[in-house]
Write a protein that holds these residues in place. Structure first.
Motif, PDB file in Angstrom:
ATOM      1  N   SER A  87       0.836  -1.199   0.000  1.00 53.10           N
ATOM      2  CA  SER A  87       0.000   0.000   0.000  1.00 53.10           C
ATOM      3  C   SER A  87       0.872   1.251   0.000  1.00 53.10           C
ATOM      4  CB  SER A  87      -0.941   0.030   1.210  1.00 53.10           C
ATOM      5  OG  SER A  87      -0.236   0.266   2.409  1.00 53.10           O
ATOM      6  N   ILE A  88       0.273   2.325  -0.487  1.00 53.35           N
ATOM      7  CA  ILE A  88       0.897   3.654  -0.472  1.00 53.35           C
ATOM      8  C   ILE A  88      -0.040   4.573   0.283  1.00 53.35           C
ATOM      9  CG2 ILE A  88       1.758   5.556  -1.886  1.00 53.35           C
ATOM     10  CD1 ILE A  88       2.023   3.521  -4.194  1.00 53.35           C
ATOM     11  N   LYS A  89       0.499   5.330   1.224  1.00 51.45           N
ATOM     12  CA  LYS A  89      -0.325   6.247   2.007  1.00 51.45           C
ATOM     13  C   LYS A  89       0.174   7.678   1.848  1.00 51.45           C
ATOM     14  CE  LYS A  89      -1.611   2.888   5.582  1.00 51.45           C
ATOM     15  NZ  LYS A  89      -1.628   2.585   7.030  1.00 51.45           N
ATOM     16  N   HIS A  90      -0.794   8.601   1.740  1.00 49.64           N
ATOM     17  CA  HIS A  90      -0.509  10.026   1.785  1.00 49.64           C
ATOM     18  C   HIS A  90      -1.362  10.639   2.896  1.00 49.64           C
ATOM     19  CE1 HIS A  90       1.801   9.534  -1.798  1.00 49.64           C
ATOM     20  NE2 HIS A  90       0.753   9.286  -2.569  1.00 49.64           N
ATOM     21  N   PHE A  91      -1.024  11.851   3.304  1.00 51.26           N
ATOM     22  CA  PHE A  91      -1.665  12.437   4.485  1.00 51.26           C
ATOM     23  C   PHE A  91      -2.095  13.873   4.215  1.00 51.26           C
ATOM     24  CE2 PHE A  91       1.363   9.210   5.653  1.00 51.26           C
ATOM     25  CZ  PHE A  91       0.680   8.428   6.575  1.00 51.26           C
ATOM     26  N   THR A  92      -3.301  14.217   4.692  1.00 47.94           N
ATOM     27  CA  THR A  92      -3.836  15.565   4.533  1.00 47.94           C
ATOM     28  C   THR A  92      -3.908  16.264   5.888  1.00 47.94           C
ATOM     29  OG1 THR A  92      -6.123  14.839   4.793  1.00 47.94           O
ATOM     30  CG2 THR A  92      -5.211  14.800   2.565  1.00 47.94           C
ATOM     31  N   TRP A  93      -4.186  17.558   5.825  1.00 46.73           N
ATOM     32  CA  TRP A  93      -4.322  18.350   7.053  1.00 46.73           C
ATOM     33  C   TRP A  93      -5.767  18.472   7.500  1.00 46.73           C
ATOM     34  CZ3 TRP A  93      -0.844  19.960  10.465  1.00 46.73           C
ATOM     35  CH2 TRP A  93       0.500  20.032  10.081  1.00 46.73           C
ATOM     36  N   ASN A  94      -6.690  18.293   6.595  1.00 50.31           N
ATOM     37  CA  ASN A  94      -8.077  18.574   6.943  1.00 50.31           C
ATOM     38  C   ASN A  94      -9.015  17.548   6.318  1.00 50.31           C
ATOM     39  OD1 ASN A  94      -7.582  19.434   4.327  1.00 50.31           O
ATOM     40  ND2 ASN A  94      -9.148  21.014   4.396  1.00 50.31           N
ATOM     41  N   LEU A 147      -7.930  21.719  -0.421  1.00 48.10           N
ATOM     42  CA  LEU A 147      -7.361  20.468   0.068  1.00 48.10           C
ATOM     43  C   LEU A 147      -5.902  20.712   0.443  1.00 48.10           C
ATOM     44  CD1 LEU A 147      -7.393  17.457   0.610  1.00 48.10           C
ATOM     45  CD2 LEU A 147      -6.874  17.070  -1.794  1.00 48.10           C
ATOM     46  N   TRP A 148      -5.586  20.561   1.699  1.00 46.79           N
ATOM     47  CA  TRP A 148      -4.224  20.774   2.187  1.00 46.79           C
ATOM     48  C   TRP A 148      -3.590  19.435   2.505  1.00 46.79           C
ATOM     49  CZ3 TRP A 148      -5.527  25.039   6.309  1.00 46.79           C
ATOM     50  CH2 TRP A 148      -5.941  26.201   5.643  1.00 46.79           C
ATOM     51  N   TRP A 149      -2.361  19.245   2.059  1.00 39.16           N
ATOM     52  CA  TRP A 149      -1.634  18.005   2.276  1.00 39.16           C
ATOM     53  C   TRP A 149      -0.497  18.208   3.262  1.00 39.16           C
ATOM     54  CZ3 TRP A 149      -3.286  13.562  -0.087  1.00 39.16           C
ATOM     55  CH2 TRP A 149      -4.194  13.716  -1.146  1.00 39.16           C
ATOM     56  N   GLN A 150      -0.067  17.131   3.883  1.00 39.39           N
ATOM     57  CA  GLN A 150       1.179  17.143   4.639  1.00 39.39           C
ATOM     58  C   GLN A 150       2.313  16.953   3.638  1.00 39.39           C
ATOM     59  OE1 GLN A 150       1.268  14.423   7.959  1.00 39.39           O
ATOM     60  NE2 GLN A 150      -0.804  14.932   8.570  1.00 39.39           N
ATOM     61  N   ILE A 189       4.397  15.474  -1.386  1.00 40.05           N
ATOM     62  CA  ILE A 189       3.515  15.048  -0.315  1.00 40.05           C
ATOM     63  C   ILE A 189       4.163  13.958   0.535  1.00 40.05           C
ATOM     64  CG2 ILE A 189       2.344  13.263  -1.651  1.00 40.05           C
ATOM     65  CD1 ILE A 189      -0.256  14.141  -0.286  1.00 40.05           C
ATOM     66  N   ARG A 190       3.914  14.033   1.834  1.00 39.12           N
ATOM     67  CA  ARG A 190       4.401  13.001   2.746  1.00 39.12           C
ATOM     68  C   ARG A 190       3.862  11.639   2.310  1.00 39.12           C
ATOM     69  NH1 ARG A 190       1.980  12.057   8.701  1.00 39.12           N
ATOM     70  NH2 ARG A 190       3.013  10.071   9.152  1.00 39.12           N
ATOM     71  N   THR A 191       4.751  10.647   2.261  1.00 38.48           N
ATOM     72  CA  THR A 191       4.424   9.343   1.706  1.00 38.48           C
ATOM     73  C   THR A 191       4.844   8.225   2.648  1.00 38.48           C
ATOM     74  OG1 THR A 191       4.691  10.176  -0.549  1.00 38.48           O
ATOM     75  CG2 THR A 191       4.794   7.793  -0.250  1.00 38.48           C
ATOM     76  N   GLN A 192       3.968   7.256   2.825  1.00 37.27           N
ATOM     77  CA  GLN A 192       4.299   6.072   3.604  1.00 37.27           C
ATOM     78  C   GLN A 192       4.086   4.840   2.730  1.00 37.27           C
ATOM     79  OE1 GLN A 192       1.811   4.162   6.985  1.00 37.27           O
ATOM     80  NE2 GLN A 192       3.285   5.457   8.048  1.00 37.27           N
ATOM     81  N   LEU A 193       5.079   3.959   2.717  1.00 34.44           N
ATOM     82  CA  LEU A 193       4.999   2.713   1.965  1.00 34.44           C
ATOM     83  C   LEU A 193       4.946   1.548   2.928  1.00 34.44           C
ATOM     84  CD1 LEU A 193       7.784   3.400  -0.704  1.00 34.44           C
ATOM     85  CD2 LEU A 193       5.328   3.856  -0.908  1.00 34.44           C
TER      86      LEU A 193
END
Length: 233
Positions: free
Chosen positions: A72-79, A162-165, A192-196
């Motif tokens: 999986s790939i994850k991205h993160f938002t602020w709101n 849309l605000w991203w980390q 964008i901040r990414t988690q694998l």
């Protein structure tokens, strides 16, 4: 004789179970782990219907301790926000291209020879701060080469606010943007901040010390089997 046979079968089963247990690794997570607020100036284009291509390049240096099948790939938002729907293809490859040599005008040239389609279709953006893309578990990263994640948009509903980390400027994380209005650009900031998520799909060879321990265990099992035979005669 029956006692010895039963004991040997149990011992051999236990021995190989231990080998398999030790050789399989747990799922691990790699995270760029920055929490800067991505603004419009950082050129994260998923909230813009004019985006056509977006690539994330992650250095081999950052991924030094991570290998396995990407699940999986994850991205993160602020709101929190409404749920748009994207239609896109996501490709991934390991590449020898270094960050400074990434091409915004020819994004295909940034890929390595193992370019793999890992997702295709409609992708809803959930109304929370974690955006998880479950991929097809078809790409194995062996720790060699930089990693390129490539988002190719077929349609993009687009919307505002849309605000991203994001990740600040550094030499380990680059982004390439193709945009119908602003053109094609490569940045070393604002990605964008990414988690694998990695999960091992191939057995790993145990360390020599572990093999020595397993060998001693096996010898002990067979020796004990011999003693049982001696005392049961």
């Amino acid at each position: 004789m029956k006692i010895k046979s039963k004991f040997l079968k149990t011992g051999i089963f236990t021995f190989f179970f231990i080998i398999l247990f030790l050789s399989s690794s747990k799922a691990i997570s790699f995270d760029t782990n920055d929490k800067l607020q991505a603004l419009e100036s950082t050129q994260w284009p998923w909230s813009d219907s004019n985006v056509t291509r977006y690539q994330l390049w992650i250095s081999e240096n950052w991924l030094m301790d991570y290998t396995g099948t990407i699940t999986s790939i994850k991205h993160f938002t602020w709101n929190t926000h409404e749920d748009p729907l994207y239609n896109l293809n996501i490709y991934i490859s390991s590449t020898d291209v270094i960050g400074d040599d990434l091409s915004a005008d020819s994004p295909d040239s940034n890929h390595g020879s193992n370019k793999t389609l890992i997702y295709s279709g409609n992708l809803p953006l959930p109304g929370d701060t974690t955006f998880t893309i479950d991929v097809d578990d078809v790409f194995y990263y062996n720790g060699t080469g930089n990693l390129l994640i490539d988002y190719s948009f077929n349609t993009n509903n687009g919307y505002t606010d849309l605000w991203w980390q994001a990740v600040g400027q550094n030499s380990n994380f680059f982004q390439v943007v193709n945009h119908n209005i602003i053109g094609n650009y490569m940045f070393d900031s604002g990605a964008i901040r990414t988690q694998l998520e990695f999960s091992s799909s191939t057995p790993q060879i145990p360390e020599p010390g572990t093999m020595h321990l397993l060998g001693s265990l096996a010898a002990g099992l067979f020796s004990f089997a011999g003693l049982r035979r001696k005392f049961t005669k």
